[in-house]
Scaffold this motif. Structure first.
Motif: not given
Length: 480
Positions: A230, A344, A406, A410
């Motif tokens: 991810d 992702r 996000q 990540f």
């Protein structure tokens, strides 16, 4: 019925490999001369720019592998049934073998071809080859196909999958080869224009490259697959999608590699196996509900007021990777430069287009179809509908990915955004600068341009989406 001494045509399609190839193995096992062919028919002609260019690279690799063992790949352009009839007339072939395809256009073509060949006394045989399980062999307890992934995974994870077979050591050759087109004359990369030179260093095509990538993943990647897959700024995925899309490696080979890794105690092995079945799920859905390729899988979404203008300024900003949302823009630029996009990133850009920008998923589907070297009809359609909320096994429609949080989660060290976004960096890396060499000149973009403000902010986009859902009474849509 064909004469015992007549040759066998092996028709390659999305199966550009020599090992684990049931159609080729059956042809070679009969002892008759084998004529490998590839037909550039209307379906191959219709491919988007990047997948068609990638097809050319795969065909070149397959040509080289066949020549290495004393065979050839015959190339012909035209309608499949007519090309096969011409080759049969020229060679006296008595049989045609191929591995199955599962999209509706290919199925219609293959049904017509098989009926025509048999009507003329030619043996026509289709074999498994693109999937782990044929779609008609996986059913729910009440019959019918799985519409939700988790129960399908539970149903198939303990199933036996045939072990991969080695490539034939030799392929029996005919006394005289039929005429072949030249691959370079097909100009399969023409649609890429100057982008081809940018993408080329990021692509290694063919069965040998596919096996090397699998080996590398097993040696250095599968153990941490759960945690690293991810994170877009690291090489944490299997990297096998482009090879699976053209059948340069079989899902069976990948499956058994995953099983061995699980037996060795590799913690990411089960997740890898599950991802192979996720691909399988997309194909089973396409086979049983082919409308997923073109329309909303859930018909309730037909009334949703998505934007449908592919030239809208917000849509153009999304295509260019200039939305002002670094996660979205980095992912879109990665695709321009490499022909691929981290998974992702695919979820984030799809959510942003369909929810923050309220744009129909078909516009995103079409853009990916032009730009992804690992484009796959089933996975592309299901992925877009999953993100939009209109598809099977979708997350609840009201879940809207926040591209800012996000990115914080990540890409904490900023490696991904720095790798792909040049604006604002004093010394941007070559990956970020390559984007400006890949894109159309008419966009007139430069690394010296200021980075744009968001076209639609994270919170604003979520509010717009939720208001639209509420206004169209989508709360009545059932989700499993």
């Amino acid at each position: 019925m064909s004469e015992p001494s007549s040759s066998v045509i092996v028709w390659f399609r999305r199966d550009l490999r020599l090992s684990d190839h049931a159609a080729l193995a059956a042809a070679c096992g009969g002892g008759r001369p084998v004529i490998p062919i590839f037909i550039l028919d209307e379906q191959a002609e219709a491919l988007g720019a990047a997948p068609k260019w990638r097809l050319g690279r795969g065909l070149a690799a397959l040509q080289a592998e066949l020549e290495r063992i004393g065979s050839r790949l015959i190339l012909r352009r035209g309608e499949a049934r007519g090309v096969l009839n011409d080759l049969i007339a020229a060679t006296g072939a008595g049989a045609v073998h191929w591995t199955r395809a599962y999209d509706p256009a290919a199925q219609a073509r293959d049904f017509s071809v098989k009926a025509d060949l048999k009507a003329h006394g030619i043996d026509a045989h289709s074999f498994p080859g693109h999937l782990l399980f044929e779609p008609w062999t996986v059913e729910t307890k009440t019959g019918g196909y799985y519409r939700v992934f988790s129960p399908m995974w539970k149903a198939v994870r303990q199933r036996d999958v045939a072990a991969p077979e080695p490539r034939p050591g030799t392929i029996p050759t005919p006394d005289r080869w039929p005429r072949s087109d030249r691959l370079e004359d097909w100009a399969l990369g023409a649609g890429m224009r100057r982008g081809a030179d940018v993408v080329a260093p990021h692509v290694q095509a063919g069965e040998v490259a596919a096996q090397e990538r699998l080996d590398l993943f097993l040696d250095a990647g599968i153990g941490a697959y759960d945690t690293r897959r991810d994170i877009p700024g690291v090489d944490g995925t299997s990297g096998l999608s482009q090879y699976l899309s053209l059948g340069e490696i079989s899902p069976q080979r990948c499956w058994h590699a995953g099983l061995r890794a699980r037996q060795e105690g590799q913690p990411g092995a089960d997740t890898f196996l599950k991802e192979l079945v996720w691909r399988e799920f997309a194909y089973h859905l396409m086979y049983h509900s082919p409308h997923i390729l073109t329309g909303n899988w859930r018909p309730e979404w037909d009334r949703f007021p998505w934007r449908t203008d592919p030239a809208h300024p917000h849509v153009l900003a999304w295509k260019q990777g200039r939305t002002g949302m670094p996660f979205v823009d980095a992912a879109m630029r990665e695709m321009h430069v490499t022909g691929r996009m981290h998974n992702r990133g695919r979820m984030i850009v799809a959510s942003y287009l369909t929810k923050h920008l309220m744009t129909h998923w078909r516009i995103g589907r079409d853009w990916f179809e032009q730009h992804l070297v690992d484009w796959d009809p089933a996975s592309n359609a299901m992925g877009w509908q999953w993100a939009a909320g209109s598809g099977p096994d979708a997350a609840p429609y009201f879940r809207v990915f926040n591209p800012e949080t996000q990115l914080d989660k990540f890409d904490r060290d900023g490696a991904y955004r720095r790798a792909w976004i040049a604006e604002g960096q004093g010394a941007p890396p070559e990956t970020a600068l390559a984007y400006f060499h890949a894109i159309p000149k008419r966009w007139a973009l430069s690394p010296d341009d200021p980075y744009p403000a968001p076209v639609v902010g994270a919170s604003e986009g979520r509010r717009i989406a939720l208001e639209a859902y509420q206004g169209r009474a989508l709360a009545d849509i059932p989700y499993s």
